[in-house]
Design a protein around this motif. Structure first.
Motif, PDB file in Angstrom:
ATOM      1  N   ARG A  89       1.015  -1.110   0.137  1.00  0.00           N
ATOM      2  CA  ARG A  89       0.073   0.315  -0.073  1.00  0.00           C
ATOM      3  C   ARG A  89       0.990   1.412  -0.005  1.00  0.00           C
ATOM      4  O   ARG A  89       0.657   2.183  -0.718  1.00  0.00           O
ATOM      5  CB  ARG A  89      -1.005   0.139   1.399  1.00  0.00           C
ATOM      6  N   VAL A  90       2.123   1.310   0.734  1.00  0.00           N
ATOM      7  CA  VAL A  90       2.770   2.249   0.524  1.00  0.00           C
ATOM      8  C   VAL A  90       3.450   2.591  -0.766  1.00  0.00           C
ATOM      9  O   VAL A  90       3.420   3.909  -1.148  1.00  0.00           O
ATOM     10  CB  VAL A  90       3.968   2.264   1.614  1.00  0.00           C
ATOM     11  N   GLY A  91       3.654   1.532  -1.276  1.00  0.00           N
ATOM     12  CA  GLY A  91       4.189   1.618  -2.721  1.00  0.00           C
ATOM     13  C   GLY A  91       3.284   2.374  -3.563  1.00  0.00           C
ATOM     14  O   GLY A  91       3.346   3.272  -4.656  1.00  0.00           O
ATOM     15  N   ASP A  92       1.941   1.872  -3.766  1.00  0.00           N
ATOM     16  CA  ASP A  92       0.885   2.563  -4.363  1.00  0.00           C
ATOM     17  C   ASP A  92       0.401   3.905  -3.919  1.00  0.00           C
ATOM     18  O   ASP A  92       0.216   4.856  -4.620  1.00  0.00           O
ATOM     19  CB  ASP A  92      -0.774   1.664  -4.194  1.00  0.00           C
ATOM     20  N   LEU A  93       0.588   4.182  -2.645  1.00  0.00           N
ATOM     21  CA  LEU A  93       0.436   5.838  -2.208  1.00  0.00           C
ATOM     22  C   LEU A  93       1.531   6.634  -2.798  1.00  0.00           C
ATOM     23  O   LEU A  93       1.237   7.732  -3.272  1.00  0.00           O
ATOM     24  CB  LEU A  93       0.249   5.881  -0.662  1.00  0.00           C
ATOM     25  N   LEU A  94       2.596   5.968  -2.978  1.00  0.00           N
ATOM     26  CA  LEU A  94       3.519   6.778  -3.489  1.00  0.00           C
ATOM     27  C   LEU A  94       3.553   6.899  -4.872  1.00  0.00           C
ATOM     28  O   LEU A  94       3.753   8.411  -5.260  1.00  0.00           O
ATOM     29  CB  LEU A  94       4.987   5.959  -3.437  1.00  0.00           C
ATOM     30  N   LEU A  95       3.066   6.291  -5.494  1.00  0.00           N
ATOM     31  CA  LEU A  95       2.862   6.544  -7.122  1.00  0.00           C
ATOM     32  C   LEU A  95       1.652   7.381  -7.257  1.00  0.00           C
ATOM     33  O   LEU A  95       1.570   8.203  -8.164  1.00  0.00           O
ATOM     34  CB  LEU A  95       2.619   4.977  -7.830  1.00  0.00           C
ATOM     35  N   GLU A  96       0.580   7.127  -6.262  1.00  0.00           N
ATOM     36  CA  GLU A  96      -0.271   8.336  -6.317  1.00  0.00           C
ATOM     37  C   GLU A  96      -0.061   9.733  -6.291  1.00  0.00           C
ATOM     38  O   GLU A  96      -0.753  10.491  -6.786  1.00  0.00           O
ATOM     39  CB  GLU A  96      -1.545   7.822  -5.562  1.00  0.00           C
ATOM     40  N   ARG A  97       1.047   9.630  -5.254  1.00  0.00           N
ATOM     41  CA  ARG A  97       1.301  11.270  -5.056  1.00  0.00           C
ATOM     42  C   ARG A  97       2.656  11.510  -5.624  1.00  0.00           C
ATOM     43  O   ARG A  97       3.525  12.543  -5.131  1.00  0.00           O
ATOM     44  CB  ARG A  97       1.561  11.530  -3.688  1.00  0.00           C
ATOM     45  N   ALA A  98       2.729  10.847  -6.718  1.00  0.00           N
ATOM     46  CA  ALA A  98       4.446  10.944  -7.328  1.00  0.00           C
ATOM     47  C   ALA A  98       4.730  12.405  -7.659  1.00  0.00           C
ATOM     48  O   ALA A  98       5.862  12.545  -7.187  1.00  0.00           O
ATOM     49  CB  ALA A  98       4.481  10.228  -8.654  1.00  0.00           C
ATOM     50  N   GLU A  99       3.737  13.138  -8.067  1.00  0.00           N
ATOM     51  CA  GLU A  99       4.217  14.528  -8.499  1.00  0.00           C
ATOM     52  C   GLU A  99       4.671  15.315  -7.214  1.00  0.00           C
ATOM     53  O   GLU A  99       5.417  16.034  -7.255  1.00  0.00           O
ATOM     54  CB  GLU A  99       3.069  15.251  -9.142  1.00  0.00           C
ATOM     55  N   GLN A 100       3.708  15.165  -5.910  1.00  0.00           N
ATOM     56  CA  GLN A 100       4.060  15.888  -4.807  1.00  0.00           C
ATOM     57  C   GLN A 100       5.286  15.554  -4.140  1.00  0.00           C
ATOM     58  O   GLN A 100       6.319  16.270  -3.841  1.00  0.00           O
ATOM     59  CB  GLN A 100       3.071  15.555  -3.781  1.00  0.00           C
ATOM     60  N   PHE A 101       5.529  14.159  -4.222  1.00  0.00           N
ATOM     61  CA  PHE A 101       7.129  13.903  -3.653  1.00  0.00           C
ATOM     62  C   PHE A 101       8.207  14.256  -4.410  1.00  0.00           C
ATOM     63  O   PHE A 101       9.236  14.698  -4.073  1.00  0.00           O
ATOM     64  CB  PHE A 101       6.958  12.254  -3.570  1.00  0.00           C
ATOM     65  N   ALA A 102       8.025  14.330  -5.851  1.00  0.00           N
ATOM     66  CA  ALA A 102       9.057  14.801  -6.743  1.00  0.00           C
ATOM     67  C   ALA A 102       9.405  15.917  -6.818  1.00  0.00           C
ATOM     68  O   ALA A 102      10.526  16.573  -6.655  1.00  0.00           O
ATOM     69  CB  ALA A 102       8.483  14.514  -8.367  1.00  0.00           C
ATOM     70  N   GLN A 103       8.028  16.973  -6.240  1.00  0.00           N
ATOM     71  CA  GLN A 103       8.448  18.394  -6.177  1.00  0.00           C
ATOM     72  C   GLN A 103       8.975  18.635  -4.979  1.00  0.00           C
ATOM     73  O   GLN A 103      10.077  19.433  -4.748  1.00  0.00           O
ATOM     74  CB  GLN A 103       7.219  19.274  -6.464  1.00  0.00           C
ATOM     75  N   LEU A 104       8.734  17.896  -3.971  1.00  0.00           N
ATOM     76  CA  LEU A 104       9.200  18.399  -2.584  1.00  0.00           C
ATOM     77  C   LEU A 104      10.745  17.699  -2.554  1.00  0.00           C
ATOM     78  O   LEU A 104      11.662  18.568  -1.826  1.00  0.00           O
ATOM     79  CB  LEU A 104       8.479  17.393  -1.512  1.00  0.00           C
ATOM     80  N   GLU A 105      11.111  16.748  -3.161  1.00  0.00           N
ATOM     81  CA  GLU A 105      12.487  16.609  -3.291  1.00  0.00           C
ATOM     82  C   GLU A 105      13.145  17.325  -4.078  1.00  0.00           C
ATOM     83  O   GLU A 105      14.452  17.831  -3.801  1.00  0.00           O
ATOM     84  CB  GLU A 105      12.663  14.826  -3.809  1.00  0.00           C
ATOM     85  N   ALA A 106      12.768  18.086  -5.311  1.00  0.00           N
ATOM     86  CA  ALA A 106      13.469  18.770  -5.922  1.00  0.00           C
ATOM     87  C   ALA A 106      13.885  20.110  -5.142  1.00  0.00           C
ATOM     88  O   ALA A 106      14.814  20.683  -5.245  1.00  0.00           O
ATOM     89  CB  ALA A 106      12.607  19.225  -7.252  1.00  0.00           C
TER      90      ALA A 106
END
Ligand code: ADP
Length: 498
Positions: A89-106
């Protein structure tokens, strides 16, 4: 602040709008001291937000929460298939919020948002999915003992693979989310509880990941996230109620972890520095080898423990090849991570900028020549020009020491004989690259290289199923693949007199 004028997802803006807290025992809490510290956008040097400054007292609280979850349940009573579903489920949630995670990482790390989404987030999700599958496949063996000194006896022996217990995991800033996934996914699959300490430079994606663990339904105290500095890491490594410490970072700090862990002889795994050789033979496919060898040290702005920063090139093609690499490097687009067309972002901090530029000054003063680059790029943000150094000698610091920036030292060689010795002439042993069309030569050289990963006709050839770790001072143990399950389990042998 750094976020106000930038085009980011409203959820990212919301996430950074307040002070970020520690995740302890399923609750988001302030540091016991009430202190916070700022995290910065490396493209501008501006503050993004404040983060709880966890220290020894918070470490005690987090370890106690992890211990309760491990000993009293419910984690210790969770079945493998329940663990599998939670981790998946954590893997799925990460993909659902991929854009948010990517922006925060950038924003927090400086890497390109396109790379953050395509590599960091995608790979992190893959790591959770991969280890979700392992949760149900951790098995012992049956053994048929003879016990010859008790004639006529009969026995039944088997092994159980049990979790190690409470695991402290200390990670660096170069791949904040990926490193969290490397550490958390196998530990949880094997049934451990965890205290994760992200790097002080890049705490944000680990904290957002913490929200996913709560949302996925992990019981309280199974995953604790403690932001803070080296003193918090040191307190975790020294804690008597921590059963294992896993660390990724510099070799210097790795040695401190080993020292700190001595008190209760907790298990230690380490993934440390590198100064990896990338070897190009004259018979290589140069169209692939030039960009491949440039990306070997340019990827993530050179902030990779595996960066191929000693480029060994066969003499007959040395000038042509190094020119090609320099040309490739001089054309990469430098800019802020949040610009999707950026290929090379800023380094993570002022400290890293100072460190990398000081290595460059030293290298040039020692007589190295820059085919391209050689110093800072621009005068705001922590940018460094991609730099190709030639005319180097093996005693120069730019050849011996890990720089952790977009800098490569090119070294000519004339024969296969003696090449492996030169490539192995380093205290590290993390990775190596070999480029040739001669498959026998590739395998011959691969066998002689003292490193945990060897890539042939590629570089950075990672996959979740392939074990990764270091020879020599590059570390202890292997992460990824089945090997990471070994790191997070211990074997109990049960022998029954029948
Ligand atoms: P880098 O040199 O790449 O910045 P470090 O090895 O200094 O990496 O840091 C990696 C991680 O180790 C970070 O989370 C940092 O806070 C932590 N750390 C730093 N010093 C110590 C220490 N003495 N004990 C435990 N952890 C530490």
């Amino acid at each position: 602040t750094a976020v106000a004028e930038q085009a980011v997802h409203p959820a990212v803006r919301e996430f950074v709008s307040g002070t970020k807290r520690l995740l302890i025992g399923g609750q988001w809490v302030n540091a016991a001291s009430g202190r916070t510290f700022p995290t910065f956008d490396p493209a501008t040097g501006e503050k993004i937000t404040e983060v709880a400054h966890g220290a020894a007292e918070d470490v005690d609280r987090a370890v106690a929460a992890a211990r309760r979850a491990f000993e009293d349940g419910p984690w210790s009573r969770t079945t493998p298939s329940e663990r599998q579903r939670l981790i998946w489920r954590v893997g799925d949630l990460l993909l659902e919020r991929a854009e948010q995670f990517a922006q925060l990482e950038a924003l927090d790390n400086g890497k390109s948002v396109a790379v953050a989404q395509g590599v960091d987030v995608a790979w992190s999700a893959d790591i959770f999915h991969y280890y979700a599958g392992w949760a149900t496949k951790i098995e012992g063996r049956t053994i048929t003992p003879s016990v010859p000194w008790i004639p006529g006896s009969q026995w039944h022996a088997y092994t159980l693979r049990e979790p190690v217990g409470v695991c402290a995991q200390i990670i660096p800033w170069n791949f904040p989310l990926v490193m969290a996934a490397f550490k958390l996914a196998p530990a949880l699959a094997a049934g451990n509880t965890v205290i994760l300490k992200p790097a002080e430079q890049t705490p944000l994606t680990a904290l957002l990941l913490g929200e996913l663990f709560c949302e996925a339904g992990f019981p309280d105290g199974v995953v604790n996230i403690l932001t803070g500095f080296g003193d918090a890491g040191a307190a975790l490594a020294a804690h008597d109620d921590v059963d294992k410490v896993a660390f990724t970072g510099s070799t210097e700090v790795g040695k401190k972890i080993v020292d700190a862990a001595k008190g209760n002889l907790k298990k230690v795994s380490l993934e440390l520095g590198g100064k990896s050789p990338n070897i190009v033979f004259a018979d290589a496919d140069l169209e692939a080898a030039i960009p491949g060898s440039a990306n070997a040290w340019l990827f993530n702005h050179g902030q990779c423990c595996v960066a191929g920063t000693r480029l060994f090139v066969e003499e007959s093609i040395f000038d042509e090849f190094t020119q090609g690499v320099a040309e490739f490097a001089s054309q990469v687009k430098i800019g802020p991570g949040l610009d999707p067309t950026t290929q090379l972002g800023p380094l993570v901090s002022q400290e890293q900028l100072d460190r990398v530029t000081s290595y460059l000054r030293q290298g040039l003063a020692d007589g190295a020549r820059a085919l391209t680059g050689g110093g800072r790029h621009g005068d705001s943000g922590y940018y460094v020009e991609p730099t190709v150094l030639v005319d180097v000698r093996e005693d120069m610091s730019v050849v011996r020491e890990e720089i952790f920036g977009p800098v490569v030292a090119a070294i000519p060689f004339s024969a296969e004989d003696g090449l492996a010795a030169a490539a192995n002439d380093t205290e590290y042993g993390l990775a190596a690259g070999i480029w040739t069309r001669d498959i026998s030569k590739a395998h011959r050289v691969a066998k002689q290289i003292k490193a945990g990963s060897v890539w042939v006709n590629c570089y950075n050839g990672f996959d979740t199923a392939i074990p990764f770790g270091g020879y020599k001072q590059s570390g202890w143990g292997r992460e990824l693949g089945a090997e990471a399950i070994d790191l997070y389990t211990q074997t109990k042998a049960v022998n029954v007199a029948l």
